[in-house]
Scaffold this active site. Structure first.
Site, mmCIF file in Angstrom:
data_model
loop_
_atom_site.group_PDB
_atom_site.id
_atom_site.type_symbol
_atom_site.label_atom_id
_atom_site.label_comp_id
_atom_site.label_asym_id
_atom_site.label_seq_id
_atom_site.Cartn_x
_atom_site.Cartn_y
_atom_site.Cartn_z
ATOM 1 C CB CYS A 78 -0.864 -0.087 1.113
ATOM 2 S SG CYS A 78 -1.665 -1.640 1.508
ATOM 3 C CB CYS A 81 0.221 3.263 -4.665
ATOM 4 S SG CYS A 81 0.552 2.234 -5.829
ATOM 5 C CG HIS A 82 -2.411 4.686 -1.353
ATOM 6 N ND1 HIS A 82 -3.293 5.330 -1.853
ATOM 7 C CD2 HIS A 82 -2.556 3.504 -1.521
ATOM 8 C CE1 HIS A 82 -4.035 4.676 -2.338
ATOM 9 N NE2 HIS A 82 -3.820 3.580 -2.155
ATOM 10 C CB CYS A 115 -6.164 -1.304 -3.633
ATOM 11 S SG CYS A 115 -6.566 0.442 -3.632
ATOM 12 C CB CYS A 181 -35.205 -0.191 16.977
ATOM 13 S SG CYS A 181 -35.966 -1.679 17.599
ATOM 14 C CG HIS A 182 -31.640 1.806 15.521
ATOM 15 N ND1 HIS A 182 -30.823 1.566 16.600
ATOM 16 C CD2 HIS A 182 -31.668 0.562 15.006
ATOM 17 C CE1 HIS A 182 -30.472 0.384 16.952
ATOM 18 N NE2 HIS A 182 -31.157 -0.370 15.731
ATOM 19 N NE ARG A 219 -24.350 -4.055 16.849
ATOM 20 C CZ ARG A 219 -25.355 -4.472 16.870
ATOM 21 N NH1 ARG A 219 -26.008 -5.355 15.888
ATOM 22 N NH2 ARG A 219 -26.270 -4.112 17.937
ATOM 23 C CB CYS A 223 -29.241 -5.340 13.012
ATOM 24 S SG CYS A 223 -28.376 -3.806 14.022
#
Lengths: 262, 156, 106
Positions: A78, A81-82, A115, A181-182, A219, A223
């Site tokens: 990584c 390039c970065h 990438c 709910c949220h 996550r 739910c």
């Protein structure tokens, strides 16, 4: 399937349905939005705030090592390039982002894999694998403290709308939507625990329940399982649309990656 | 007679739920043995008399998730060569296993204070005992209420 | 792979009591859980940790299954002299991690 679970949550669903039947899309006013951080105990907050106490720190360090590791046919890392990881400042804060190559928004895990396959000519990393989470946590860490700023333009609007639709759609055996709910009941209690507004401002994060770091998709699957709904496979467009909508809904809120949550 | 203690029972005891509990389909935990904490304490400390005081066991009274509960123990001691804390032991009442942690210190510690994160299967008491260099033992006990996260994950 | 994270104050005065914080990556499988197929998940925990200060043991711990995953542990020591702190974790299935940190004492 336990009847006690269904009984209790069905009762809640009926109650919520009665209340929300007459309500329009009840979005949370921007100034009333709260991070899940606010609901946590002082001890859990301290776990998140201090790098040496945050259980996700070790994974972030793994991500730092992976950032520099040369992989694939070209033997590129990584960093090749970065450059330094600080070049990633603000990146996670604006993901999911539109990918011209894919013709639709992609999330940060998909971007990392893009990438890997296109630039590094290496195999993509599996969803929820240690390596992918480590890189996602490391990149996300660079945006900590910055405001969420996903693009809302002609390209992304249709997908934000698709996400919004998913968010408001009743699904599963309990016929609940995320909104029930949220948006409509945040701050009230479900099984003795305060309902959060469900903002994705700290992912990937260390969830005490998992005893490990996990992505937003993991996550969301939790739910769906909790709602007794069918989960989509990892990497589904549905998740990314929903992630994009959730990040748009949390626009302006501060990135806490890697967060700690119960 | 022991019976399988489920999270449902624990929450009912804690008075947190009137109707049932969201128990994960997988991962049932083995039950504890009544009186296990006392037995474990005797196993480690023999017949030593254990006084109350000098020790401060800190735990959140209500924890968000039993998987990770921050805990700290501090002991009032000058920590000099002649008067120091030799060891600290922590025991639990209702986990499948009664020991939590044992720590050996010495005058070089400077401060008899440790902190860590523990697992609690259910609402229960914990006891921290300090062994001093002069052979005396001191203790503190705390009760912790353990709740569950609302949307639990089934094992993939 | 980074297994452990250690933090101590950068520079200390002789005789100062310092807090050392340690965090290590480990699943700490208690051995008391059953998987979906009813089989027991075998125990896999860190069982012991010790810290040596220039070769002399200043702290030792026994961990039990009640210690949470990715064990976090803090303790104190008196900064007596500059040198090396060695941290040693051992556990089930031949688990062993050794880390070192330098301490500069004025």
């Amino acid at each position: 399937m336990r009847w006690s679970d269904t009984g209790r949550l069905a009762a809640l669903a009926i109650a919520v349905a009665c209340v929300t039947a007459s309500l329009a899309l009840a979005e949370i006013p921007l100034d009333q939005r709260r991070s899940g951080y606010d609901n946590m105990s002082a001890a859990t907050k301290a776990m998140q705030d201090e790098d040496t106490a945050n259980p996700a720190s070790l994974l972030v360090l793994d991500g730092e090592a992976l950032w520099k590791r040369k992989v694939g046919e070209g033997g590129k890392s990584c960093a090749d390039c970065h450059g330094d990881a600080t070049s990633m400042r603000g990146v996670s804060a604006r993901y999911p982002a539109f990918s011209p190559a894919k013709g639709r928004p992609i999330d940060i895990e998909q971007r990392i894999n893009l990438c890997r396959t296109e630039q590094q000519k290496a195999t993509p990393l599996a969803y929820e694998s240690r390596e992918l989470l480590a890189l996602s946590a490391y990149v996300g860490r660079q945006s900590r403290g910055m405001p969420i700023t996903v693009a809302e333009d002609d390209k992304t609007k249709p997908f934000i709308e698709a996400g919004r639709k998913l968010y408001g759609a009743r699904q599963g055996q309990l016929n609940l939507s995320c909104q029930n709910c949220h948006d409509d009941n945040w701050g009230q209690k479900l099984a003795g625990v305060p309902l959060v507004q469900g903002h994705p401002n700290g992912y990937p994060l260390y969830r005490l329940e998992w005893q490990s770091v996990g992505s937003l998709q993991r996550r969301l699957r939790n739910c769906l399982i909790g709602m007794r709904a069918e989960t989509y496979p990892y990497g589904s467009d549905e998740y990314v649309d929903l992630e994009l909508f959730l990040m748009w809904r949390a626009r302006g809120m501060t990135v806490e990656t890697p967060a700690v949550r119960p | 007679m022991t019976r399988k203690l489920t999270r449902r029972d624990a929450l009912k005891t804690a008075g947190l739920l009137a109707v049932g509990a969201a128990t994960p389909a997988a991962a049932q935990v083995q039950s504890f043995a009544p009186g296990q904490m006392e037995a474990a304490i005797r196993k480690v400390l023999g017949e030593a008399e254990i006084g109350k005081g000098k020790v401060r066991l800190e735990l959140p009274p209500l924890v968000e998730n039993g998987n990770v509960v921050p805990m700290s123990v501090s002991v009032d001691s000058p920590m000099t060569k002649d008067n120091f804390v030799k060891a600290i032991h922590v025991f639990n009442e209702k986990n499948p296993q009664p020991n939590v942690i044992s720590v050996q210190l010495g005058a070089r510690a400077g401060k008899a204070e440790i902190s860590t994160r523990i697992r609690l299967a259910t609402t229960q008491k914990l006891t921290a005992i300090a062994e001093m260099s002069d052979g005396t033992c001191w203790s503190d006990t705390q009760e912790v209420v353990v709740t569950l996260a609302a949307c639990l994950e089934d094992l993939p | 792979m980074n297994r452990a994270l250690i933090s101590l104050p950068k520079s200390v005065k002789r005789g100062q009591v310092i807090e050392i914080k340690t965090l290590i990556s480990h699943v700490m499988e208690s051995g008391f859980r059953h998987g979906t197929n009813g089989r027991d998940i075998p125990r896999d925990i860190i069982t012991a940790f010790s810290c040596k200060y220039n070769g002399e043991e200043i702290f030792a711990t026994q961990f039990f299954p009640a210690i949470a995953a990715n064990p976090f542990l803090t303790f104190h020591t008196v900064a007596t002299e500059s040198g090396t702190l060695t941290f040693h974790w051992t556990g089930d299935n031949g688990f062993e991690v050794i880390e070192e940190a330098q301490i500069a004492v004025e």
